[in-house]
Motif scaffolding. Structure first.
Motif: not given
Ligand code: NAP
Ligand code: MG
Length: 403
Positions: A212-229
């Protein structure tokens, strides 16, 4: 009784100080009487790393790539004082770091539970396994102290010569600055290691960052996890009835405190570093925590989460009796032997590893313990033992239990 044979070796990585002392006790007393030990042995004592210009560490990592399963003793990561103490040629890098670089793995830390050690968090009934991304972020960051007014910018120069600039901050006075990075390939293998490990353990997987705060950096982690899942793992997760869920790290921290445990919590490098110490101390003792490095290609390296227990070792060499807890080191061995058994279809090796673990837990449950557990176990009658007697006690129990 015929000794258990191993079709393929495990990589055995010996280490330093008190854990090295326990290493050979464990092998002689608990393993060799039952198993025709087949290991590819590497001596990663600081003395030998220095003698071989640290090539022994790289060789051991290559052997893990070859044989897939390893057990590692704790090793000294030299600092200035160690350079003096061991008269080293140079301040060698952390062997764990070198091995991790070769394997590109994720570190999973799991507490060893017994009924008579109650976690501080009273609702925790099952282990919480921390999966820490062991690459990049603040551990590989660049820092700067702004000692007078100026302007900070983020500059990215593409290989094709294009330049992208972002304003960071205008300093009217003094201040500090830090730059972090990570790379997709490492985040992807982190994600895959976590999903694979969750399937292997049949446990739910949580992942949390501060997106929510790190909208690019941390969000990128979230997106990669989500797409691989979604693309690679969802089907299997649904099939075996486990869940993957992403939540904000604040929310995860609050939920953990109300949970029963029994899941894997994946975290970025710094978060995992902090949370694994928090979780392990809440579960009891640092000396009851195992650790396994899992690579995206299915290599496994098992070790104790603690270090070489230097203070105890200095007593040991003076001839003073020590009560160092060998449990995490024993579980590193049983973890590796069991994995070897699973990969080779060696039921006897799997069975032996299970019984040895049960014997360790049984002895502690009955109040036979090392000093570190003295104030943690709930037994009315406790027998605090030295390391050697404690290992012998486990050997006795193993002899009764193993059939
Ligand atoms: P440590 O070896 O984990 O020991 C810190 C303290 O924790 C000990 O003094 C002891 O407390 C307690 N402790 C840890 N393990 C124990 C056990 N099995 N049984 C009983 N008590 C235990 O950490 P350190 O002293 O900071 O580091 C020593 C060396 O280990 C360093 O050279 C470091 O580089 C290395 N290290 C290696 C690894 C690794 O190879 N994976 C990891 C961490 C550190 P009391 O003294 O109060 O009894
Ligand atoms: Mg830490």
């Amino acid at each position: 009784m015929d000794k258990i044979r191993m079709q393929n070796p495990i990589v055995e990585i010996d280490g330093d100080e008190m854990t090295r002392v326990m290493w050979s006790m464990i092998k002689d007393t608990l393993l060799k009487p039952y198993i025709e030990l087949n290991t590819a042995y590497f001596d990663l004592s600081l003395t030998n790393r220095d003698k071989t210009d640290d090539s022994v560490t790289t060789d051991s990592a290559k052997a893990i790539l070859k044989y897939k399963v390893a057990v590692k003793c704790a090793t000294i990561t030299p600092n200035a004082q160690r350079v003096d103490e061991y008269k080293l040629k140079k301040m060698w890098k952390s062997p764990n770091g070198t091995i991790r670089e070769q394997l590109d793995g994720t570190v999973f830390r799991q507490p060893i539970l017994t009924d008579n050690i109650r976690p501080v968090v009273t609702c925790w009934e099952k282990p919480i396994i921390i999966a820490r991304h062991a690459y990049g972020d603040v551990y590989a960051g660049v820092e700067f102290v702004a000692d007078r007014p100026g302007k900070a910018k983020l500059v990215y120069t593409y290989d094709d010569g294009n330049i992208k600039e972002l304003d960071i901050f205008r300093y009217e006075d003094k201040g500090i600055l830090q730059a972090l990075y990570n790379k997709d390939s490492s985040i992807e293998s982190f994600a895959r290691s976590c999903f694979d490990f969750a399937i292997e353990k049949k446990m739910d997987l949580w992942f949390s960052t501060k997106d929510t705060i790190s909208k690019k950096y941390d969000h990128h982690f979230k997106d990669i996890f989500s797409s691989i899942y979604e693309n690679e793992y969802k089907k299997i997760f649904v099939q075996i009835g486990i869940e993957y869920f992403y939540t904000l790290i604040d929310d995860a921290a609050a939920r953990i405190m109300r949970s029963k445990g029994g899941f894997i919590w994946a975290l970025k490098n710094y978060d995992g570093d902090v949370m694994s110490d928090l979780v392990s101390s809440a579960f009891g003792s640092f000396s009851m925590m195992t650790s396994v490095l899992v690579s995206p290609n299915g290599e496994y390296e098992y070790e104790a989460a603690h270090g070489t227990v230097t203070k105890h070792y200095y007593n040991y060499i003076k001839g003073i009796e020590t009560s160092t807890n060998p449990i995490a080191t024993i579980f590193a061995w049983t973890g590796a032997l069991k994995k070897r058994g699973e990969l080779d279809g060696n039921q006897k090796l799997i069975h032996f590893s299970d019984i040895l673990q049960e014997s360790c837990i049984g002895v502690i449950k009955d109040g036979f313990i090392t000093k570190d557990l003295q104030n943690l176990v709930t037994n009315e009658v406790k027998t605090v033992m030295n390391t050697k007697d404690f290992i012998n006690k486990i050997a006795e129990r193993l002899k009764e239990n193993y059939k």
